[in-house]
Design a protein around this motif. Structure first.
Motif, mmCIF file in Angstrom:
data_model
loop_
_atom_site.group_PDB
_atom_site.id
_atom_site.type_symbol
_atom_site.label_atom_id
_atom_site.label_comp_id
_atom_site.label_asym_id
_atom_site.label_seq_id
_atom_site.Cartn_x
_atom_site.Cartn_y
_atom_site.Cartn_z
ATOM 1 N N SER A 458 -13.161 -1.587 -7.385
ATOM 2 C CA SER A 458 -14.032 -1.250 -6.157
ATOM 3 C C SER A 458 -13.125 -0.584 -5.060
ATOM 4 N N HIS A 459 -13.672 -0.036 -3.972
ATOM 5 C CA HIS A 459 -12.643 0.591 -2.985
ATOM 6 C C HIS A 459 -12.132 -0.783 -2.142
ATOM 7 N N GLY A 460 -12.865 -1.902 -2.007
ATOM 8 C CA GLY A 460 -12.303 -2.973 -1.490
ATOM 9 C C GLY A 460 -11.035 -3.684 -2.325
ATOM 10 N N GLN A 461 -11.372 -3.613 -3.619
ATOM 11 C CA GLN A 461 -10.251 -4.048 -4.481
ATOM 12 C C GLN A 461 -9.011 -3.183 -4.634
ATOM 13 N N GLN A 462 -9.263 -1.933 -4.481
ATOM 14 C CA GLN A 462 -8.122 -1.155 -4.239
ATOM 15 C C GLN A 462 -7.337 -1.189 -2.857
ATOM 16 N N ARG A 463 -8.003 -1.617 -2.006
ATOM 17 C CA ARG A 463 -7.317 -2.124 -0.575
ATOM 18 C C ARG A 463 -6.704 -3.190 -0.629
ATOM 19 N N ARG A 464 -7.133 -4.162 -1.428
ATOM 20 C CA ARG A 464 -6.418 -5.482 -1.555
ATOM 21 C C ARG A 464 -4.926 -5.332 -2.208
ATOM 22 N N LEU A 465 -5.111 -4.325 -3.343
ATOM 23 C CA LEU A 465 -3.852 -4.031 -4.319
ATOM 24 C C LEU A 465 -3.085 -3.150 -3.243
ATOM 25 N N ASP A 466 -3.418 -2.443 -2.422
ATOM 26 C CA ASP A 466 -2.537 -1.656 -1.429
ATOM 27 C C ASP A 466 -1.781 -2.732 -0.790
ATOM 28 N N LEU A 467 -2.547 -3.507 -0.086
ATOM 29 C CA LEU A 467 -1.872 -4.446 1.015
ATOM 30 C C LEU A 467 -0.872 -5.508 0.154
ATOM 31 N N ALA A 468 -1.555 -5.920 -0.893
ATOM 32 C CA ALA A 468 -0.571 -6.778 -1.636
ATOM 33 C C ALA A 468 0.939 -6.077 -1.947
ATOM 34 N N ILE A 469 0.932 -4.723 -2.540
ATOM 35 C CA ILE A 469 2.208 -4.245 -2.758
ATOM 36 C C ILE A 469 2.963 -4.095 -1.429
ATOM 37 N N HIS A 470 2.349 -3.720 -0.351
ATOM 38 C CA HIS A 470 3.070 -3.700 1.039
ATOM 39 C C HIS A 470 3.543 -4.961 1.454
ATOM 40 N N LEU A 471 2.984 -6.016 1.309
ATOM 41 C CA LEU A 471 3.384 -7.351 1.590
ATOM 42 C C LEU A 471 4.412 -7.784 0.577
ATOM 43 N N ALA A 472 4.448 -7.475 -0.702
ATOM 44 C CA ALA A 472 5.474 -8.031 -1.495
ATOM 45 C C ALA A 472 6.608 -7.305 -1.329
ATOM 46 N N ALA A 473 6.691 -5.884 -0.488
ATOM 47 C CA ALA A 473 8.005 -5.460 -0.334
ATOM 48 C C ALA A 473 8.837 -5.974 0.783
#
Length: 529
Positions: A458-473
């Protein structure tokens, strides 16, 4: 004597809906009466919209029943546009019950004057129906709602000539102006300005009928909802109903989750204890019970039965033990973003972008700084964030990123993902070139989501993935453009608490009323005017 009508209500019992192999709703039961102010909440993909469609009678459940008494209507997120449909088509549909009630009252009045049998009963019932709908004032209420929401008032205007937002406002105004026993609303705050939001809130609070709504707007949920039906996973797999408004929902949710975690951990600990006991008993079978060298052999024979019995007892206990509590879903665990307060990060001096950010901006951002960017659509908020992130160059002025500054921009729209890749594969690829990434403990996606191809999320799950990637950096400057879009209210509350406490510098641009209130003490850069 007039017939006493049954109080209007919607009652769903054991509603189950499956989409393909996935069960979206599982044994959901809920009642919406004319006194209800119910919010249906949960993460993306939990079946909120599906439940509204089932309640409205637009979707038949695979199991369970729905009982409807009284008038019901639903405002969906997407309004289909057919050939020849006009604004007047929607207003006529919304006013149908009021017009019918007045016509019934006129006929009953004529029968009463003519002295027909049963006319007094028919007149009383017709008067009751017209009064309940306040049918005489219905047209005026719709006109007021159209004006208040900034919707098109021209009844002859074709819907196809209106924007998506304009069509949404017309449809919403019709429902708010008409008077239904139960009103169902799916993301009603979409496409509304501040005045429209205020009008919507007032109408929902004062509505004489029941309201059930799905919304990510926490301010609307706080102002309107008295009960919350939470469709997120629970320990026993059923939806949870919480009273006490927004705060009651949050407290009940925290309490239930704490109990769930405790039960799960206790069951896991007991299983580990039993497994260890079996392992020890198995070890004694082979070596632990043997007597020391040189002792009598009969001791071996006398101790053997007891060791075997102990092993069998522990093994039966392990086989009988069942972990009945499922693993709790992840919650947001904000990674450590070590940034010393005052560390130089970004310097902006008179930066402009022709045609996009006309007002020159000068700003200094150091470790621990906070900045709230506001302004109307088109003022250049997203452009300024792109300048701060270094993904856009100014046409005038300068933007300098100091050595060692790690900057992450979580944009409004998710990026284009590699086709066919799972969330885990996308995540690992993005972090492959990052030096010393932050721990992978954000809790934004569960195990199933990590294994899902991104295009099926879902779009919300993709937003969560995008946030996770940026935080992990591991950024020491985190820039967020409309961070509440497509995220559940519960996650946004967790995100807000993390933003308030992180040592990293944070820049946020948002229209979200609740988030603006939560960040009201931050320095503000207003791009309006």
């Amino acid at each position: 004597m007039p017939v006493v009508s049954t109080p209007a209500h919607l009652r769903a019992e054991g509603v189950t809906v499956a989409l393909g192999a996935r069960t979206v709703l599982d044994r959901v039961s809920v009642t919406v009466s004319t006194r209800s102010r119910l919010a249906i909440v949960g993460a993306n993909g939990r079946g909120k919209t599906t439940l509204l469609r089932v309640l409205a009678g637009l979707l038949r459940p695979d199991a369970g029943t729905v009982h409807r008494t009284g008038t019901v209507d639903l405002s969906e997120q997407v309004l289909p546009v057919g050939a020849g449909l006009r604004v007047g088509t929607l207003t006529a549909r919304a006013l149908h019950h009021a017009h019918t009630a007045l016509a019934d009252l006129d006929r009953a009045a004529g029968d009463l004057v003519a002295g027909l049998d049963g006319a007094d009963e028919r007149y009383a019932n017709a008067l009751d129906a017209a009064t309940r709908l306040d049918a005489w004032d219905a047209e005026r209420r719709v006109d007021i709602a159209l004006e208040a929401l900034g919707a098109c008032t021209d009844r002859s205007r074709e819907l196809a000539t209106l924007s998506v937002g304009q069509r949404h406002r017309v449809r919403l105004a019709c429902l708010l102006g008409a008077r239904y026993d139960v009103l169902l609303l799916d993301e009603p705050t979409n496409h509304l300005d501040a005045d429209g939001l205020a009008f919507l809130t007032e109408r929902l609070r004062d509505s004489p009928g029941g309201v059930a709504l799905v919304s990510h707007d926490r301010a609307l949920l706080r102002d309107v909802a008295q009960e919350f039906l939470d469709l997120d996973p629970s320990a026993d797999g059923t939806a949870r109903l919480y009273a006490g408004g927004y705060d009651g929902w949050q407290e009940g949710r925290r309490r239930d989750r704490a109990r769930w975690i405790q039960e799960y951990e206790e069951q896991q600990a007991e299983r580990h204890r039993l497994t260890a006991a079996v392992d020890r008993a198995r070890g004694r079978l082979s070596t632990g019970w043997r007597p020391d060298k040189g002792t009598d052999g009969h001791k071996r024979q006398s101790r053997a039965p007891g060791v075997v019995q102990a092993f069998n007892r522990d093994r039966r206990a392990l086989e009988a033990h069942r972990v009945t509590t499922p693993e709790p879903p992840p919650v947001l665990h904000w990674p450590d973003l070590p940034t010393a307060k005052g560390t130089a990060l970004v310097r902006v001096d008179g930066a402009r972008v022709a045609g996009r950010l006309t007002r020159p901006v000068t700003r200094t951002l150091d470790g621990g700084d906070r900045l709230l960017v506001t302004g109307p659509n088109g003022a250049g908020k997203s452009t300024l964030l792109a300048l701060l992130a270094g993904s856009l160059r100014p046409t005038d002025g300068t933007v300098r990123h100091l050595p060692g500054a790690r900057v992450a921009l979580v944009a409004q729209e998710v990026p284009e993902w590699p086709p066919g890749a799972t969330a885990r594969e996308v995540y690992d690829k993005h972090l492959a070139g990052v030096d010393a990434p932050a721990p992978d403990a954000t809790g934004l996606l569960d195990g199933e989501a990590w294994r899902t191809p991104v295009e099926r999320m879902s779009h919300g799950q993709q937003r969560r993935l995008d946030l996770a990637i940026h935080l992990a950096a591991g950024p020491n400057l985190l820039i967020l453009d409309e961070p509440t879009n497509h995220l559940s209210a519960a996650l946004v509350d967790e995100l807000t608490a993390a933003l308030l406490g992180t040592p990293a510098a944070v820049v946020v641009a948002t229209h979200d009323r609740q988030l603006l209130g939560d960040l009201a003490r931050w320095p503000r850069l207003d791009l309006s005017g």
